[in-house]
Design a protein around this motif. Structure first.
Motif, PDB file in Angstrom:
ATOM      1  N   MET A   7       0.820  -1.204   0.000  1.00 10.23           N
ATOM      2  CA  MET A   7       0.000   0.000   0.000  1.00 10.23           C
ATOM      3  C   MET A   7       0.859   1.261   0.000  1.00 10.23           C
ATOM      4  O   MET A   7       0.552   2.232  -0.692  1.00 10.23           O
ATOM      5  CB  MET A   7      -0.960  -0.023   1.189  1.00 10.23           C
ATOM      6  CG  MET A   7      -2.001  -1.140   1.051  1.00 10.23           C
ATOM      7  SD  MET A   7      -2.994  -1.410   2.506  1.00 10.23           S
ATOM      8  CE  MET A   7      -4.026   0.013   2.503  1.00 10.23           C
ATOM      9  N   LEU A  54      -7.463   4.278  -6.710  1.00 15.42           N
ATOM     10  CA  LEU A  54      -7.922   3.820  -5.404  1.00 15.42           C
ATOM     11  C   LEU A  54      -8.402   2.370  -5.427  1.00 15.42           C
ATOM     12  O   LEU A  54      -8.251   1.654  -4.434  1.00 15.42           O
ATOM     13  CB  LEU A  54      -9.051   4.724  -4.910  1.00 15.42           C
ATOM     14  CG  LEU A  54      -9.712   4.374  -3.597  1.00 15.42           C
ATOM     15  CD1 LEU A  54      -8.740   4.610  -2.460  1.00 15.42           C
ATOM     16  CD2 LEU A  54     -10.958   5.185  -3.411  1.00 15.42           C
ATOM     17  N   ILE A  55      -8.932   1.915  -6.540  1.00 13.51           N
ATOM     18  CA  ILE A  55      -9.547   0.585  -6.620  1.00 13.51           C
ATOM     19  C   ILE A  55      -8.586  -0.549  -6.252  1.00 13.51           C
ATOM     20  O   ILE A  55      -8.939  -1.401  -5.437  1.00 13.51           O
ATOM     21  CB  ILE A  55     -10.196   0.372  -8.008  1.00 13.51           C
ATOM     22  CG1 ILE A  55     -11.448   1.238  -8.115  1.00 13.51           C
ATOM     23  CG2 ILE A  55     -10.536  -1.087  -8.238  1.00 13.51           C
ATOM     24  CD1 ILE A  55     -12.070   1.253  -9.487  1.00 13.51           C
ATOM     25  N   LEU A  58      -7.945  -0.515  -2.470  1.00 16.77           N
ATOM     26  CA  LEU A  58      -9.175  -0.868  -1.767  1.00 16.77           C
ATOM     27  C   LEU A  58      -9.434  -2.369  -1.842  1.00 16.77           C
ATOM     28  O   LEU A  58      -9.814  -2.996  -0.844  1.00 16.77           O
ATOM     29  CB  LEU A  58     -10.359  -0.093  -2.344  1.00 16.77           C
ATOM     30  CG  LEU A  58     -11.683  -0.215  -1.636  1.00 16.77           C
ATOM     31  CD1 LEU A  58     -11.581   0.320  -0.216  1.00 16.77           C
ATOM     32  CD2 LEU A  58     -12.753   0.526  -2.398  1.00 16.77           C
ATOM     33  N   TYR A  61      -6.999  -4.128   0.458  1.00 17.79           N
ATOM     34  CA  TYR A  61      -7.399  -3.944   1.848  1.00 17.79           C
ATOM     35  C   TYR A  61      -8.603  -4.813   2.195  1.00 17.79           C
ATOM     36  O   TYR A  61      -8.626  -5.462   3.240  1.00 17.79           O
ATOM     37  CB  TYR A  61      -7.715  -2.480   2.138  1.00 17.79           C
ATOM     38  CG  TYR A  61      -8.209  -2.282   3.545  1.00 17.79           C
ATOM     39  CD1 TYR A  61      -7.329  -2.313   4.614  1.00 17.79           C
ATOM     40  CD2 TYR A  61      -9.563  -2.110   3.813  1.00 17.79           C
ATOM     41  CE1 TYR A  61      -7.770  -2.166   5.907  1.00 17.79           C
ATOM     42  CE2 TYR A  61     -10.015  -1.958   5.103  1.00 17.79           C
ATOM     43  CZ  TYR A  61      -9.114  -1.987   6.151  1.00 17.79           C
ATOM     44  OH  TYR A  61      -9.562  -1.850   7.425  1.00 17.79           O
ATOM     45  N   LEU A  62      -9.610  -4.845   1.328  1.00 19.38           N
ATOM     46  CA  LEU A  62     -10.796  -5.648   1.616  1.00 19.38           C
ATOM     47  C   LEU A  62     -10.467  -7.139   1.664  1.00 19.38           C
ATOM     48  O   LEU A  62     -10.983  -7.874   2.502  1.00 19.38           O
ATOM     49  CB  LEU A  62     -11.884  -5.382   0.577  1.00 19.38           C
ATOM     50  CG  LEU A  62     -12.537  -4.005   0.650  1.00 19.38           C
ATOM     51  CD1 LEU A  62     -13.504  -3.821  -0.514  1.00 19.38           C
ATOM     52  CD2 LEU A  62     -13.235  -3.797   1.974  1.00 19.38           C
ATOM     53  N   GLN A  65      -8.192  -7.658   4.976  1.00 23.14           N
ATOM     54  CA  GLN A  65      -8.640  -6.923   6.153  1.00 23.14           C
ATOM     55  C   GLN A  65      -8.467  -7.722   7.444  1.00 23.14           C
ATOM     56  O   GLN A  65      -8.067  -7.181   8.470  1.00 23.14           O
ATOM     57  CB  GLN A  65     -10.103  -6.516   5.982  1.00 23.14           C
ATOM     58  CG  GLN A  65     -10.637  -5.681   7.105  1.00 23.14           C
ATOM     59  CD  GLN A  65     -12.074  -5.251   6.853  1.00 23.14           C
ATOM     60  OE1 GLN A  65     -12.711  -5.722   5.926  1.00 23.14           O
ATOM     61  NE2 GLN A  65     -12.567  -4.363   7.673  1.00 23.14           N
TER      62      GLN A  65
END
Length: 78
Positions: A7, A54-55, A58, A61-62, A65
């Motif tokens: 990230m 951003l995709i 994201l 991260y998802l 998580q």
């Protein structure tokens, strides 16, 4: 650690700005810098490119998580 490293590397702006001089080798973050001009900003193209950048972060991260939260919680407890 690998997730956070990904990230941070994905969002890096300064190092590619210093090292890359050829426009064909620009990262997505450097390409977004083009939308900001001296007296105006092309908001439509800028926000569309922000969303595209951003995709991937994201999604990572998802997907990760559970491991990110376990690492944060494990580091907070003494």
């Amino acid at each position: 650690m690998a997730i956070l490293s990904f990230m941070w590397t994905w969002n890096d702006f300064t190092m590619p700005l210093v090292l890359l001089s050829d426009e064909s080798q620009q990262t997505l973050q450097l390409a977004q810098y083009v939308f900001k001009k001296q007296f105006s900003v092309d908001y439509n193209l800028a926000f569309a490119s922000y969303l595209l950048v951003l995709i991937p972060v994201l999604l990572v991260y998802l997907f990760c998580q559970k491991w990110i939260m376990n690492g944060v919680v494990a580091g907070a407890v003494k």
